[in-house]
Design an enzyme around this catalytic site. Structure first.
Site, short mmCIF file in Angstrom:
data_model
loop_
_atom_site.label_atom_id
_atom_site.label_comp_id
_atom_site.label_asym_id
_atom_site.label_seq_id
_atom_site.Cartn_x
_atom_site.Cartn_y
_atom_site.Cartn_z
N ASP A 33 0.85 -1.19 0.00
CA ASP A 33 0.00 0.00 0.00
C ASP A 33 0.88 1.25 0.00
O ASP A 33 1.88 1.32 0.73
CB ASP A 33 -0.91 0.00 1.23
CG ASP A 33 -2.07 0.98 1.09
OD1 ASP A 33 -3.22 0.54 0.98
OD2 ASP A 33 -1.80 2.21 1.09
N ILE A 34 0.51 2.21 -0.82
CA ILE A 34 1.33 3.43 -0.97
C ILE A 34 1.29 4.30 0.29
O ILE A 34 2.19 5.11 0.51
CB ILE A 34 0.85 4.23 -2.21
CG1 ILE A 34 1.95 5.12 -2.74
CG2 ILE A 34 -0.42 5.01 -1.92
CD1 ILE A 34 1.64 5.71 -4.11
N ASN A 90 -13.04 -3.26 2.40
CA ASN A 90 -14.04 -2.19 2.43
C ASN A 90 -14.93 -2.33 1.20
O ASN A 90 -14.45 -2.30 0.07
CB ASN A 90 -13.34 -0.82 2.43
CG ASN A 90 -12.59 -0.55 3.71
OD1 ASN A 90 -13.06 -0.89 4.80
ND2 ASN A 90 -11.41 0.04 3.61
N HIS A 103 -10.27 -5.29 -3.21
CA HIS A 103 -8.94 -5.56 -2.67
C HIS A 103 -9.03 -5.98 -1.22
O HIS A 103 -9.87 -5.49 -0.46
CB HIS A 103 -8.03 -4.34 -2.81
CG HIS A 103 -8.65 -3.06 -2.35
ND1 HIS A 103 -9.54 -2.35 -3.11
CD2 HIS A 103 -8.51 -2.36 -1.19
CE1 HIS A 103 -9.92 -1.26 -2.45
NE2 HIS A 103 -9.33 -1.25 -1.28
P1 5GP Z 1 -9.74 1.42 0.27
O1 5GP Z 1 -9.85 2.72 1.02
O2 5GP Z 1 -10.40 1.50 -1.08
O3 5GP Z 1 -10.20 0.22 1.06
O4 5GP Z 1 -8.19 1.18 0.06
C1 5GP Z 1 -7.49 1.72 -1.01
C2 5GP Z 1 -6.03 1.66 -0.64
O5 5GP Z 1 -5.28 1.86 -1.82
C3 5GP Z 1 -5.60 2.73 0.35
O6 5GP Z 1 -5.06 2.13 1.53
C4 5GP Z 1 -4.56 3.56 -0.41
O7 5GP Z 1 -3.48 3.97 0.39
C5 5GP Z 1 -4.13 2.59 -1.50
N1 5GP Z 1 -3.70 3.24 -2.73
C6 5GP Z 1 -4.32 4.25 -3.39
N2 5GP Z 1 -3.65 4.57 -4.51
C7 5GP Z 1 -2.59 3.73 -4.57
C8 5GP Z 1 -1.51 3.59 -5.51
O8 5GP Z 1 -1.41 4.28 -6.51
N3 5GP Z 1 -0.59 2.63 -5.23
C9 5GP Z 1 -0.68 1.82 -4.12
N4 5GP Z 1 0.28 0.90 -3.97
N5 5GP Z 1 -1.68 1.94 -3.23
C10 5GP Z 1 -2.62 2.89 -3.45
#
Ligand code: 5GP
Length: 117
Positions: A33-34, A90, A103
């Site tokens: 995760d970034i 989520n 994811h």
């Molecule tokens: P969500 O909030 O949809 O459950 O999680 C999305 C996740 O994707 C977040 O934890 C966010 O930090 C991660 N994320 C968003 N953009 C990128 C990206 O470009 N690269 C990576 N590796 N993670 C990302």
């Protein structure tokens, strides 16, 4: 299901966006995760475009199992077997889904509260 995967994760799958990959097979990709929320924070995604669990149907049953098996492998490789890890999905913007390609979040390396916030 949406027609075109124009999410960030779609770009990562197609190689249009870099990612720190830790696992890959024909169906599944896992990368760091970034913006990590824990010392270990890895995302496990199917290469097939599925928005979230509401968008997964009967034919995706095997693929969903593969995601869990990949999460298991990654968690072991990351040394989380002794202390355990949290797995988060989520499903929907209302609970914090920001990237609309399903994811699994593997979170580990620190303590976690229950119930989650
Ligand atoms: P969500 O909030 O949809 O459950 O999680 C999305 C996740 O994707 C977040 O934890 C966010 O930090 C991660 N994320 C968003 N953009 C990128 C990206 O470009 N690269 C990576 N590796 N993670 C990302």
């Amino acid at each position: 299901m949406a027609d075109k995967n124009d999410t960030i994760f779609g770009q990562i799958i197609r190689g249009e966006m870099p990612a720190d990959k830790v696992y890959e097979d024909d169906d599944v990709l896992a990368f760091k995760d970034i913006n990590p929320a824990a010392p270990v924070h890895i995302l496990v995604i199917p290469k097939k475009y599925i928005v979230n669990l509401f968008d997964a149907d009967e034919e995706d049953t095997e693929l969903l199992g593969k995601l869990l098996q990949a999460a298991r492998k990654v968690a072991i490789e990351q040394g989380l077997e002794d202390d355990g890890f949290r797995l988060v999905v989520n499903n929907g913007a209302g609970v914090g889904q920001t990237v609309h390609h399903i994811h699994l979040h593997i979170l580990g390396g620190r303590s976690f509260a229950w119930p989650p916030g």
